[in-house]
Enzyme design. Structure first.
Site, short mmCIF file in Angstrom:
data_model
loop_
_atom_site.label_atom_id
_atom_site.label_comp_id
_atom_site.label_asym_id
_atom_site.label_seq_id
_atom_site.Cartn_x
_atom_site.Cartn_y
_atom_site.Cartn_z
N LYS A 100 -12.80 9.36 -1.44
CA LYS A 100 -11.75 9.23 -1.43
C LYS A 100 -11.06 10.46 -1.01
O LYS A 100 -10.46 11.30 -0.57
CB LYS A 100 -10.61 8.54 -2.21
CG LYS A 100 -9.73 8.02 -1.74
CD LYS A 100 -8.03 8.04 -2.56
CE LYS A 100 -8.00 8.18 -4.61
NZ LYS A 100 -7.06 9.19 -3.88
N ASN A 101 -11.42 11.33 -2.31
CA ASN A 101 -10.81 12.34 -2.65
C ASN A 101 -11.24 13.72 -1.23
O ASN A 101 -10.78 15.19 -1.30
CB ASN A 101 -10.17 13.24 -4.10
CG ASN A 101 -9.62 12.20 -4.41
OD1 ASN A 101 -9.48 11.65 -3.98
ND2 ASN A 101 -9.96 12.64 -6.21
N CYS B 118 0.77 8.56 -7.32
CA CYS B 118 0.72 8.21 -8.26
C CYS B 118 1.70 9.30 -9.28
O CYS B 118 2.18 9.98 -8.93
CB CYS B 118 -0.07 8.33 -9.16
SG CYS B 118 -2.09 7.48 -8.38
N ARG C 135 3.96 16.53 -11.19
CA ARG C 135 2.77 17.01 -9.86
C ARG C 135 3.64 17.81 -8.42
O ARG C 135 3.97 17.71 -7.50
CB ARG C 135 2.52 15.34 -9.84
CG ARG C 135 1.54 14.86 -10.00
CD ARG C 135 1.19 13.80 -9.29
NE ARG C 135 -0.03 14.65 -9.11
CZ ARG C 135 -1.45 13.08 -8.64
NH1 ARG C 135 -1.16 12.27 -8.71
NH2 ARG C 135 -2.06 13.77 -8.04
N ASP D 225 -9.64 11.70 -13.72
CA ASP D 225 -9.57 10.34 -13.20
C ASP D 225 -10.59 9.27 -13.77
O ASP D 225 -10.65 8.68 -13.14
CB ASP D 225 -9.93 10.68 -11.29
CG ASP D 225 -9.07 11.48 -10.25
OD1 ASP D 225 -7.86 11.96 -11.23
OD2 ASP D 225 -9.22 11.99 -9.31
N ARG E 159 -5.84 1.16 -3.24
CA ARG E 159 -5.87 2.75 -2.20
C ARG E 159 -7.59 3.85 -2.67
O ARG E 159 -7.53 4.68 -2.42
CB ARG E 159 -4.39 3.63 -3.35
CG ARG E 159 -3.48 3.03 -2.98
CD ARG E 159 -2.13 3.86 -3.77
NE ARG E 159 -2.22 5.18 -4.12
CZ ARG E 159 -2.17 5.92 -4.92
NH1 ARG E 159 -1.84 5.81 -5.31
NH2 ARG E 159 -3.36 7.53 -4.56
#
Ligand code: UD1
Length: 418
Positions: free
Chosen positions: A22-23, A115, A120, A304, A396
């Protein structure tokens, strides 16, 4: 909102094919903004986040088509505003900033949501764009950036390592006039994948995977076909699942070298880990032994995987010290794990976990993506039925999670919201 019912207490056994990352996919999709020529991405996981990024790209004028896991993008961006409604769902939307500036010399991007794991901020993204000649203003909840004569190469020194800001800088510098030097950049495998794809499109990038990246700007980028690397966080999550359920899982299409920090700790906890070029096998040897971790930028222990590892330490033999150094509010899984009978004390960025022989079923609620999956892992160890509500976060980031776990002996079912 959907929930999951899990009847745990069974070891996970079998093979799991790991999906595309995903990232890595999210920044790669943003490359569709900067070139008219077709960019074909293979192995793009079908997740709420990638689909939401495809929606944002379509809004920006890119012709995006998906067939299974192959996404084709043509035409580049035809507008430069990324509105709140599309951006708020996912923090990674800020990754359109660099490509839009590179292509248009102008971008208007809503400040992101995503999230809720800390404040952030986006100051490092802004600073990077300024270092490449953009004038940036934050007003009315938007980042407004302009570089009327185009971006110019420059030296950007990051005061702290940021994956997203490195990606934005890389995409912008690829099309800036002249050379750029990006210093104290992230070294994550996803950065290497992005640079490799950019180079396949004609960019001139060297040093990716080290702390300093050099970029010689080019006038335009051409089309390419690129396969997204495999998801190391998904692989890591299943590796932990094997170790904590007394299981034996072989993870296919993955690269152990991207998970060294986790695999080392799993061995410390007593699991047997064997690697080939593209598989990782994790075999549990009884109850895991407690071990300490500190999260760090790559190649350190990934933030993560912190929540998932904490879930495992809740049933380990001994006490574990878990130190979170990347995000200041990333212990939202703790109150939920406590509901399942865990013994955890948090002091600032440090959690002390005293392992219990077993956890007990309880209704719990998913909060962010990795916190959600940590609750799934905890439930998989519990004899009896656990219910996890608000699991939309899982969608997600985890492709076909129920199917993948179900094929390895887990009993879980999705409860559709009425
Ligand atoms: C990416 C990953 C996310 C992972 C994180 C850290 C994607 C889509 N997401 O997020 O899953 O948890 O890396 O490995 O790839 N920071 C600032 N100012 C900024 C940007 C970041 O202070 O402008 C801080 C953050 O608050 C955080 C730290 O830098 O404390 C690292 O964040 P960063 O690496 O930027 O994370 P993301 O790119 O958002």
């Amino acid at each position: 909102m959907d929930g999951l019912e899990i009847d745990g207490g069974k070891p996970l056994q079998g093979d799991i094919i790991i999906s595309g990352a995903k990232n890595a996919a999210l920044p790669l999709l943003c490359l569709g903004l900067i070139s008219d020529a077709p960019l074909i991405l293979e192995n793009v996981p079908e997740l709420a986040d990638t689909i939401s990024m495809e929606g944002l790209l379509r809004h920006l004028g890119v012709d995006v088509t998906r067939e299974g896991e192959i996404v084709t993008m043509r035409g580049g961006a035809r507008r430069y505003d990324a509105p709140y409604d599309l951006v708020r769902k996912m923090r990674a939307s800020v990754l359109v900033l660099g490509p839009l500036l590179a292509r248009y010399g102008e971008a208007r991007v809503s400040l992101p949501g995503g999230c809720a794991i800390g404040t952030r901020p986006v100051d490092l993204h802004v600073r990077a764009m300024q270092g490449l000649g953009a004038v940036v203003e934050l007003a009315d909840g938007y980042i407004q950036a302009r570089a009327p004569g185009g971006l110019s190469g420059g030296r950007v020194v990051f005061p702290m390592v940021s994956v997203g800001a490195t990606e934005n800088a890389l995409m912008a510098a690829a099309l800036a006039k002249g050379p750029s030097e990006l210093v104290n950049v992230a070294r994550e495998p996803e950065i290497i994948d992005l640079a490799n794809c950019l180079n396949a499109m004609g960019a001139r990038i060297t040093g990716h995977g080290t702390g300093t990246i050099s970029v010689e700007g080019v006038d335009e980028l051409h089309g390419a076909t690129h396969a997204v690397i495999s998801d190391r966080i998904e692989a890591g999550t299943f590796a932990i699942a094997a170790a904590m359920t007394g299981g034996d899982l072989t993870l296919q299409r993955t690269r152990a070298r991207t998970l060294d920090a986790l695999l080392m700790v799993l061995r410390e906890t007593g699991a047997t880990v064997t690697e080939t070029d593209d598989t990782i096998r994790v075999v549990a040897n009884g109850r895991p032994v407690a071990a300490d971790i500190t999260t760090d930028p790559f190649p350190g222990f990934p933030t993560d995987l912190q929540a998932q590892f904490m879930a495992m330490m809740c049933i380990a033999d001994g006490s574990s010290r878990i130190s979170e150094t990347i995000f200041e509010n990333r212990f939202m899984h703790v109150p939920e794990l406590l509901r399942m009978g865990a013994d955890i004390q948090v002091d600032g960025g440090i959690a002390m976990v005293r392992g219990r022989e077993f956890l007990t079923p309880a209704p719990v609620m998913a909060t962010d993506l990795r916190a959600s999956v940590s609750l799934v892992l905890a439930a998989l160890t519990i004899e009896g039925e656990s219910q996890i509500s608000r699991i939309y976060h899982l969608d997600r980031g985890y492709s076909r999670l129920e199917e993948k776990l179900g094929n390895c002996g887990a009993q879980l079912r999705r409860i559709k919201a009425s």
